[in-house]
Write an enzyme that holds these catalytic residues in place. Structure first.
Site, mmCIF file in Angstrom:
data_model
loop_
_atom_site.group_PDB
_atom_site.id
_atom_site.type_symbol
_atom_site.label_atom_id
_atom_site.label_comp_id
_atom_site.label_asym_id
_atom_site.label_seq_id
_atom_site.Cartn_x
_atom_site.Cartn_y
_atom_site.Cartn_z
ATOM 1 N N THR A 122 0.920 -1.212 -0.037
ATOM 2 C CA THR A 122 -0.095 -0.075 -0.037
ATOM 3 C C THR A 122 0.791 1.088 0.046
ATOM 4 O O THR A 122 2.223 1.232 -0.120
ATOM 5 C CB THR A 122 -0.977 0.027 1.290
ATOM 6 O OG1 THR A 122 -0.122 0.423 2.422
ATOM 7 C CG2 THR A 122 -1.510 -1.270 1.368
ATOM 8 N N CYS A 123 0.333 2.269 0.114
ATOM 9 C CA CYS A 123 1.117 3.533 0.109
ATOM 10 C C CYS A 123 1.906 3.748 1.312
ATOM 11 O O CYS A 123 2.982 4.456 1.415
ATOM 12 C CB CYS A 123 0.243 4.770 -0.135
ATOM 13 S SG CYS A 123 -1.053 5.133 1.316
ATOM 14 N N GLN A 150 -7.353 -3.482 -0.001
ATOM 15 C CA GLN A 150 -6.253 -3.827 -0.447
ATOM 16 C C GLN A 150 -5.543 -5.347 -0.135
ATOM 17 O O GLN A 150 -4.801 -5.764 -0.882
ATOM 18 C CB GLN A 150 -5.102 -2.859 0.099
ATOM 19 C CG GLN A 150 -5.269 -1.440 -0.404
ATOM 20 C CD GLN A 150 -4.925 -0.257 0.516
ATOM 21 O OE1 GLN A 150 -4.716 -0.452 1.901
ATOM 22 N NE2 GLN A 150 -4.492 0.791 0.104
#
Length: 489
Positions: free
Chosen positions: A49-50, A120
């Site tokens: 993920t970010c 996610q």
């Protein structure tokens, strides 16, 4: 179960390292495939993920597994192993399960309680299933993580404690005002059309922006998103107005443009949100200065609502030049500033101190209970092939003895033969019932896997027969989980 996770996140590494370690393009697929090809791993999945990169694997050797997974992360992220190692964390077996379940519930997120992580995790599972790198253990693990996350959101008020990273970022830009009050009537440019960008566009549409421009490398995807937002906006009833306010909902104007039109759209945008998978900068400091100059030359109204521009960069690595922080007229919020805001002790949105403590405690209780149940189920499942192989062997012995009896007593009629057969089977079943039930119960306890080994040794079971049962069971479960009519969450 020998589950191992090696990773880094906003809790263990600075944003500058996370940014460099981001997996772009098809690197996620290459990473899990190379992990499966490595000797210690039999299954692999990656959660990227970010603000986190985590590699999950079923390994047969702990130390070799940690070394191999760490090396693979370094190779695929491009960050040297010596530099990466201080920021890596390692979880094994039950602690690894506890970690993923906590992540799924939003307890480990930058914004505590946010629910986007579930999507996610679902993507990570889908990639593992598509590449056939997620076997029985990781399929079970990620499926259960999704259920635990949904349970936490449905049974507690963790949603009150959490919000999406998009909303948190927009709140930082609004600087104390409500997002709806701050965004109403403004023009917004969203760069990208992936899940995070789509969420940002939808949030801005609900907040009441006057115009929304979606810029994406694939124009067709941007067009679909723009059309969908217009339809949703038209179908959503307007809020009950306060006395003296207009009752009519302003229509949403949404357009789609190719990404190479970003610099042309930039001077007309009051709000810019960017979240792409680009490897380089999408907006440079020079482009932003040029846009500000063009913006200042245009009268307000038809082309802009003011001179300042608010920028939200949710990409990792970053889309917008960090130098924008130093340009007058720009207000940039990026992953680094969000991380700082989320850890403020003053009860900032997303911080643990600002979350509903009772709801967070309830979620932690759910996670602990689910981890224990998952571990017990996995240990019990581990012994099932041994029990099946034992009962198969017993059935073969009964069949062999009945055949021998037929040869010695050929004058038995069918009724007598059937009665003798049933009697022998009942005796065998009763003798095996207590030990097999008890061994399944014991298998669910810590260290219970050893009872399967003892059972195989005591009854001299063929290891190949046990392995065959395991393979057959695993194949059936994989087929069920990949069935488009069911199995996939």
């Amino acid at each position: 179960m020998s589950l191992l996770v090696v990773g880094l996140s906003h809790r263990s590494a600075p944003v500058s390292v996370l940014e460099r370690a981001a997996l772009v393009g098809d690197e996620q697929a290459k990473l899990v495939q190379d992990t499966l090809a490595a000797e210690p791993a039999t299954e692999a999945a990656v959660l990227a993920t970010c603000n986190r990169i985590e590699l999950y694997a079923d390994v047969d050797k702990f130390h070799a597994g940690v070394a191999e997974l760490s090396t693979l992360l370094a190779q695929h992220t491009g960050v040297g192993l010596d530099e990466l190692t201080p920021y890596l964390y390692v979880h094994y077996e039950d602690r690894a399960v506890h970690h993923l379940f906590s992540v799924a519930c939003g307890l480990d997120s930058m914004v505590v309680g946010e629910g986007q992580i579930l999507g996610q995790i679902k993507d990570a599972l889908a990639l593992g299933q598509e590449l056939h790198t997620a076997g029985r253990l990781l399929n079970d693990l990620f499926q259960q993580a999704l259920r635990v996350g949904k349970r936490a959101h449905s049974e507690t008020g963790i949603d009150r404690a959490g919000q999406s990273l998009v909303t948190f970022g927009l709140e930082q830009l609004a600087q104390g005002a409500s997002v709806a009050e701050w965004a109403r009537g403004k023009r917004a440019l969203v760069i990208g059309a992936g899940s995070m960008s789509s969420l940002a566009a939808a949030t801005l549409a609900r907040a009441g922006v006057a115009e929304l421009v979606i810029a994406n490398r694939t124009l067709e995807r941007a067009l679909r998103l723009a059309e969908s937002l217009v339809q949703q906006h038209a179908a959503t009833p307007a809020a009950i107005p306060a006395e003296g306010e207009e009752t009519l909902r302003e229509p949403l104007v949404a357009r789609a443009v190719p990404r190479d039109r970003v610099t042309a759209e930039l001077p007309h945008a009051d709000i810019v949100v960017s979240c792409t998978g680009a490897t380089g900068l999408v907006l440079t400091a020079a482009e932003l200065r040029t846009a500000l100059a063009q913006r200042a030359a245009c009268p307000p109204g038809a082309h802009r609502t003011g001179t300042d521009v608010s920028l939200l960069d949710l990409a990792m690595p970053r889309d917008i030049d960090a130098a924008a922080h130093r340009i007058e007229g720009l207000h940039l919020v990026d992953i680094e500033s969000l991380a700082e805001a989320a850890t403020e002790p003053s009860g900032a949105p997303g911080s643990s101190a600002g979350a509903m403590a009772a709801d967070v405690d309830k979620v932690r209780t759910i996670v602990s209970a689910e981890v224990a149940a998952f571990g017990a189920a996995q240990r019990a499942a581990h012994i099932t092939p041994t029990v099946v192989a034992l009962r198969t062997m017993a059935a073969d012995v009964v069949a062999s003895e009945i055949a021998r009896l037929d040869g010695r007593l050929p004058d038995l009629d069918d009724k007598q033969r059937s009665e003798i057969t049933q009697t022998v089977r009942r005796v065998v079943d009763k003798l095996l019932h207590a030990p097999t039930v008890r061994v399944k119960q014991l298998a669910g306890t810590p260290g219970g896997a050893g009872y399967a080994d003892a059972l195989r040794e005591l009854f001299d079971l063929d290891p190949q027969a046990v392995a065959a049962v395991s393979r057959a069971d695993g194949s059936a479960r994989a087929a069920e989980q990949n069935d488009p009519k069911g199995g996939r969450p």
